[in-house]
Design an enzyme around this catalytic site. Structure first.
Site, PDB file in Angstrom:
ATOM      1  N   ARG A  68       0.720  -0.775  -0.582  1.00 37.48           N
ATOM      2  CA  ARG A  68       0.031   0.083   0.033  1.00 37.48           C
ATOM      3  C   ARG A  68       0.754   1.380   0.183  1.00 37.48           C
ATOM      4  O   ARG A  68       1.533   1.869   1.131  1.00 37.48           O
ATOM      5  CB  ARG A  68      -1.161  -0.033   1.288  1.00 37.48           C
ATOM      6  N   SER A 137     -12.540  -3.083  -1.800  1.00 37.23           N
ATOM      7  CA  SER A 137     -13.190  -2.316  -0.678  1.00 37.23           C
ATOM      8  C   SER A 137     -14.004  -0.779  -0.520  1.00 37.23           C
ATOM      9  O   SER A 137     -14.813  -1.038  -1.564  1.00 37.23           O
ATOM     10  CB  SER A 137     -11.855  -1.326  -0.129  1.00 37.23           C
ATOM     11  N   LYS A 166      -5.542   4.895   8.960  1.00 38.65           N
ATOM     12  CA  LYS A 166      -6.709   5.016   7.407  1.00 38.65           C
ATOM     13  C   LYS A 166      -6.576   6.909   7.330  1.00 38.65           C
ATOM     14  O   LYS A 166      -7.170   7.812   8.215  1.00 38.65           O
ATOM     15  CB  LYS A 166      -7.105   4.590   7.329  1.00 38.65           C
TER      16      LYS A 166
HETATM   17  N1  3NM Z   1      -9.215   0.826   4.725  1.00 38.18           N
HETATM   18  P1  3NM Z   1      -5.349  -0.748  11.022  1.00 38.18           P
HETATM   19  S1  3NM Z   1      -9.585   0.960   7.294  1.00 38.18           S
HETATM   20  C1  3NM Z   1      -6.244   0.437   4.529  1.00 38.18           C
HETATM   21  O1  3NM Z   1     -12.023   1.464   6.149  1.00 38.18           O
HETATM   22  C2  3NM Z   1      -8.103   0.426   5.270  1.00 38.18           C
HETATM   23  O2  3NM Z   1     -11.716   0.595   4.034  1.00 38.18           O
HETATM   24  C3  3NM Z   1      -9.793   0.304   5.482  1.00 38.18           C
HETATM   25  O3  3NM Z   1      -5.223  -0.155   8.964  1.00 38.18           O
HETATM   26  C4  3NM Z   1     -10.912   0.184   5.138  1.00 38.18           C
HETATM   27  O4  3NM Z   1      -4.964  -1.741  11.202  1.00 38.18           O
HETATM   28  C5  3NM Z   1      -7.636   1.152   6.961  1.00 38.18           C
HETATM   29  O5  3NM Z   1      -3.542   0.277  11.474  1.00 38.18           O
HETATM   30  C6  3NM Z   1      -6.929   0.645   7.551  1.00 38.18           C
HETATM   31  O6  3NM Z   1      -6.067  -0.044  11.605  1.00 38.18           O
HETATM   32  C7  3NM Z   1      -6.387  -0.382   8.035  1.00 38.18           C
END
Ligand code: 3NM
Length: 241
Positions: A68, A137, A166
């Protein structure tokens, strides 16, 4: 080595490296055995290069790894993807590039992960062909319904919990939406957002096939050990293949 191999070019449809996981391979089976989807976020500032991180994750048994990179995509990022794709696929894993179908194609990745603001799945499918994986997503029930009918191979739902990683995340969806989305599709379901070793088992119990994690994988001093512990915590297993 040919110049094509040096470039990581992956001519469709029959030059995929032997053993490369494609969309026709059962992702659900992979997730059943290793229900952890590791995301290497270049902005998360891990104290080691991506290649070192990948080696540690593979040794720990992680099988699905995403690259990413939200900033400008330079040549060096592309080359990094070429290296990671080869390394991960040689180990029997699945390498996915976030957002960029072009980079996924040219680097030899198994697939791309699309957000709601990226190429529409139909266009990415037309570009990538039938063999590559496409993940998508979603953040609402309506989006998940559309994803269930779209030409994508797995659906991500999130953020399940508050996330610091995010930028401008969508509203938290909670475990309830994970269960609702589970009931509307048989496609592999990957939950994301604020998932930790402690809350991850509840996410699988709610119906996810796998948890996607950035920050909590970097919480300990030793990534390999952390990933091993994560997989052990998820041992109760997800959906039977
Ligand atoms: N996408 P962490 S939340 C890249 O809701 C990403 O689609 C999201 O990181 C979504 O594990 C997110 O540190 C961040 O919370 C995930």
């Amino acid at each position: 080595m040919t110049s094509d191999e040096q470039d990581g070019e992956n001519k469709r449809p029959d030059s995929s490296p032997p053993g490369l996981v494609t969309r026709h391979s059962p992702l659900v089976t992979i997730f059943f055995n290793a229900p952890l989807y590791a995301i290497l976020d270049t902005a998360a500032n891990p104290p080691f290069p991506a290649e070192t991180a990948v080696e540690a994750l593979l040794r720990a048994g992680v099988r699905v790894i995403q690259y990413r990179h939200k900033g400008p995509f330079r040549r060096a990022h592309f080359q990094e993807c070429v290296t990671l794709a080869r390394k991960i696929h040689e180990a029997g894993g699945v390498f996915v590039v976030n957002d960029r179908a072009d980079v996924a194609d040219l680097s030899g990745a198994a697939g791309v992960h699309l957000g709601q603001e990226d190429l529409p799945p139909e266009k990415a499918r037309r570009f990538l062909g039938e063999d590559r994986l496409i993940g998508y997503s979603t953040h609402t029930l309506d989006q998940a319904r559309l994803a269930a009918a779209a030409p994508v191979d797995y659906i991500a739902i999130g953020p399940v919990f508050p996330t610091q990683t995010k930028m401008n995340p969508d509203p938290v969806v909670g475990l309830a939406l994970v269960s609702e989305v589970r009931s509307l599709t048989n496609k592999p379901l990957v939950a994301i957002g604020g998932i930790t070793m402690e809350n991850a088992p509840s996410v699988l119990a709610a119906g996810a096939d796998a948890v996607a994690v950035i920050r909590d994988l970097l919480a300990g001093p030793d990534l390999e050990e952390r990933a091993r512990q994560f997989l052990a915590a998820l041992k109760t297993g997800s959906r039977k293949p």
